[in-house]
Design a protein around this motif. Structure first.
Motif, PDB file in Angstrom:
ATOM      1  N   ILE A   1       0.831  -1.205   0.000  1.00  0.00           N
ATOM      2  CA  ILE A   1       0.000   0.000   0.000  1.00  0.00           C
ATOM      3  C   ILE A   1       0.868   1.257   0.000  1.00  0.00           C
ATOM      4  O   ILE A   1       0.511   2.276  -0.599  1.00  0.00           O
ATOM      5  CB  ILE A   1      -0.995  -0.006   1.189  1.00  0.00           C
ATOM      6  CG1 ILE A   1      -2.107   1.024   0.983  1.00  0.00           C
ATOM      7  CG2 ILE A   1      -0.293   0.206   2.510  1.00  0.00           C
ATOM      8  CD1 ILE A   1      -3.060   0.688  -0.126  1.00  0.00           C
TER       9      ILE A   1
ATOM     10  N   LYS B   1      -6.612   0.273  -0.829  1.00  0.00           N
ATOM     11  CA  LYS B   1      -6.691  -0.477   0.422  1.00  0.00           C
ATOM     12  C   LYS B   1      -7.755  -1.572   0.322  1.00  0.00           C
ATOM     13  O   LYS B   1      -7.513  -2.733   0.686  1.00  0.00           O
ATOM     14  CB  LYS B   1      -7.019   0.481   1.568  1.00  0.00           C
ATOM     15  CG  LYS B   1      -7.324  -0.201   2.897  1.00  0.00           C
ATOM     16  CD  LYS B   1      -7.889   0.790   3.888  1.00  0.00           C
ATOM     17  CE  LYS B   1      -8.514   0.068   5.074  1.00  0.00           C
ATOM     18  NZ  LYS B   1      -9.230   0.986   5.974  1.00  0.00           N
TER      19      LYS B   1
ATOM     20  N   LEU C   1      -3.545  -2.901   7.008  1.00  0.00           N
ATOM     21  CA  LEU C   1      -4.132  -1.899   6.108  1.00  0.00           C
ATOM     22  C   LEU C   1      -4.843  -0.804   6.903  1.00  0.00           C
ATOM     23  O   LEU C   1      -4.778   0.380   6.537  1.00  0.00           O
ATOM     24  CB  LEU C   1      -5.087  -2.572   5.126  1.00  0.00           C
ATOM     25  CG  LEU C   1      -4.410  -3.468   4.076  1.00  0.00           C
ATOM     26  CD1 LEU C   1      -5.463  -4.232   3.272  1.00  0.00           C
ATOM     27  CD2 LEU C   1      -3.517  -2.650   3.148  1.00  0.00           C
ATOM     28  N   ASN C   2      -5.497  -1.172   7.996  1.00  0.00           N
ATOM     29  CA  ASN C   2      -6.145  -0.161   8.845  1.00  0.00           C
ATOM     30  C   ASN C   2      -5.106   0.710   9.546  1.00  0.00           C
ATOM     31  O   ASN C   2      -5.322   1.916   9.730  1.00  0.00           O
ATOM     32  CB  ASN C   2      -7.058  -0.832   9.875  1.00  0.00           C
ATOM     33  CG  ASN C   2      -8.308  -1.402   9.245  1.00  0.00           C
ATOM     34  OD1 ASN C   2      -8.751  -0.937   8.194  1.00  0.00           O
ATOM     35  ND2 ASN C   2      -8.889  -2.409   9.866  1.00  0.00           N
TER      36      ASN C   2
ATOM     37  N   ASP D   1      -3.925   3.116   7.046  1.00  0.00           N
ATOM     38  CA  ASP D   1      -4.994   4.099   6.861  1.00  0.00           C
ATOM     39  C   ASP D   1      -4.967   5.140   7.981  1.00  0.00           C
ATOM     40  O   ASP D   1      -5.116   6.349   7.736  1.00  0.00           O
ATOM     41  CB  ASP D   1      -6.340   3.371   6.825  1.00  0.00           C
ATOM     42  CG  ASP D   1      -7.507   4.298   6.565  1.00  0.00           C
ATOM     43  OD1 ASP D   1      -7.805   4.560   5.381  1.00  0.00           O
ATOM     44  OD2 ASP D   1      -8.113   4.787   7.546  1.00  0.00           O
TER      45      ASP D   1
END
Length: 368
Positions: free
Chosen positions: A70, A93, A110-111, A114
Motif C-alpha cells: 500500500i 486499500k 491496512l487499517n 490508513d
C-alpha cells in the motif's frame, strides 16, 4: 545454508522493499523447495495475486507485504490535495484487502496504514507518502521483534522439558516459520531461539505434518528447519495419531491466522484435528499468535470467515495426471478453527495466555 550463517535468513527472506522503492521483493513460496526464486512485485495486480496465490503467505508476512504494497501504490497516486489522494488510497486499500478473507493481519495492517494517513491529514501528500514508507518499515521491524519474543516464551517451555541425553520431540502443522513472517516465525521461533541459546540442532526433533493440500509443512517447514540444522522428520497428516501414541511428541507448536476473543484459533486446515489428538494423548498444544492476530471484535470461532479454495489444489495440482474423476465435487476449506478448550496456551509476544482467554488477553493489554 546454515542457521549460523547470515546466508540462511538472506535466502529465506520473505518480503523486502527494493532500494529504489519501485517494487517489493519476495521469495516465491509456491516454487519451494525445488526452486529458490525471488520475484519483484510492482503493480497492484501483482501484489494482490502474490497474496491470493500464496506466493507470500503466513499472517505476519502477508501483513508486511500489504504494508509495503500500500505504501508503494500510494506513492504513485497523482493527486496533490488530501481528499482526492485519500479517496484513491481507500480504493487501493479495499482492493488489497479482498485478496485473503481470513488473515486478520492483512486488515490490521491496512487499517494501521490508513490511520497513518488520517493522522497526518494536515501534511502535504508527499510527506504522507514518506510517512507510509516509514510505517511499513516499522511494521516489518516490529514483526521481527514480536517473533523473537514469542520464541523466547516458547523456548522457556522447551527448557522445562529438557532431559539429559534425550531429544525434545516437537510437532508442528503447516508453516509458521520464518517463511511466514519477517524473520524467525511464530511456531518455529522457539526452535530458532534454542539454537541462538547454544542448543545443538540434534537436541530438538521436529515432526512436520505435510499439511494437505498445499503441503506447506513438507515444502516449507521441513525445508527451512533442515537447512537451519534442526533434526526434522516429515509425516503425512493422518500419521499424527500413531506418532503421538508412540510417545515421541513432548509438545506441539502451531501458528494461526486469527484468534477470536474466547481463544478459538483459525489455522491451516487440519490443525483442529491435531489439537483433538493432543487432548486425547495428554500432549500440550500451544498456539503461537502475535497480538495483532487476536481479534477481540470476533467473539468466537464460528464468526471467523473460512476461505474456500479451488478444488484443483486437491484433484490435480500436485500430479502429472488428474487424481480424481472429472466433475467430482471438492470440499477445500483453507482453514479450520481449533476450539479454545483444546488449547493449552496461546503464546503472544506479551506473554503466555491461558483460559479464560478473553480475560487473559485483557490482562496483557491486548485488544484495548
Amino acid at each position: 545454508m546454515d542457521y549460523k550463517s547470515d546466508k540462511f535468513f538472506e535466502q529465506v527472506l520473505t518480503v523486502s522493499m527494493e532500494k529504489d522503492r519501485q517494487s517489493i521483493n519476495i521469495i516465491d513460496q509456491t516454487l519451494l523447495p525445488g526452486t529458490i526464486r525471488r520475484i519483484n512485485l510492482s503493480t497492484k495486480e501483482e501484489i494482490w495475486e502474490a497474496i491470493k496465490k500464496l506466493r507470500v503467505r503466513g499472517a505476519p508476512a502477508i501483513g508486511v507485504c500489504a504494508a509495503y504494497g500500500i505504501a508503494l501504490l500510494a506513492s504513485r497516486i497523482q493527486k496533490e490535495d488530501f481528499s482526492s489522494f485519500y479517496q484513491e488510497f481507500g480504493e487501493l486499500k479495499n482492493y488489497l484487502a479482498s485478496s485473503r478473507p481470513t488473515a486478520v493481519n492483512l486488515f490490521w495492517v491496512l487499517n494501521r496504514m490508513d490511520s497513518a494517513v488520517k493522522k497526518n491529514e494536515e501534511k502535504s501528500v508527499n510527506e504522507i507518502k514518506e510517512i507510509l514508507f516509514k510505517e511499513a518499515a516499522d511494521i516489518r521491524e516490529e514483526d521481527v521483534q514480536i517473533s523473537r519474543k514469542i520464541g523466547e516464551y516458547g523456548f522457556g517451555l522447551l527448557k522445562e522439558r529438557k532431559k539429559e541425553g534425550k531429544e525434545i520431540g516437537i510437532l508442528t502443522h503447516c508453516n509458521a516459520g520464518t517463511l511466514a513472517t519477517a524473520k524467525y516465525g511464530t511456531a518455529t521461533a522457539p526452535m530458532y531461539m534454542a539454537l541462538e541459546h547454544g542448543w545443538a540442532g540434534e537436541e530438538l526433533h521436529v515432526y512436520c505434518d505435510e499439511t494437505r493440500p498445499l503441503l506447506q509443512g513438507a515444502r516449507l517447514t521441513a525445508f527451512e528447519l533442515h537447512h537451519a540444522g534442526i533434526k526434522v522428520t516429515l509425516q503425512c497428516d493422518n500419521m499424527a495419531s500413531i506418532l503421538m501414541k508412540s510417545g515421541k511428541i513432548d509438545i506441539i507448536f502451531v501458528g494461526c491466522d486469527r484468534v477470536a476473543a474466547n481463544g478459538d484459533a483459525a489455522n491451516k486446515i487440519g490443525t483442529s484435528g491435531v489439537a483433538i489428538l493432543a487432548k486425547h494423548y495428554g500432549i500440550s498444544f500451544y498456539v503461537c499468535a502475535p497480538s495483532s492476530t487476536i481479534d477481540m471484535e470476533t467473539p468466537a470461532g464460528d464468526k471467523i470467515p473460512i476461505e474456500q479454495r479451488d478444488g484443483d489444489e486437491i484433484t490435480k495440482m500436485w500430479y502429472k495426471e488428474r487424481m480424481a474423476p472429472e466433475g467430482v465435487d471438492v470440499f477445500n476449506p483453507a482453514f479450520d478453527v481449533t476450539d479454545h478448550s483444546l488449547i493449552t496456551g496461546i503464546i503472544t509476544e506479551k506473554g503466555i495466555c491461558h483460559a479464560p482467554y478473553d480475560k487473559a488477553f485483557k490482562e496483557l493489554g491486548i485488544g484495548r
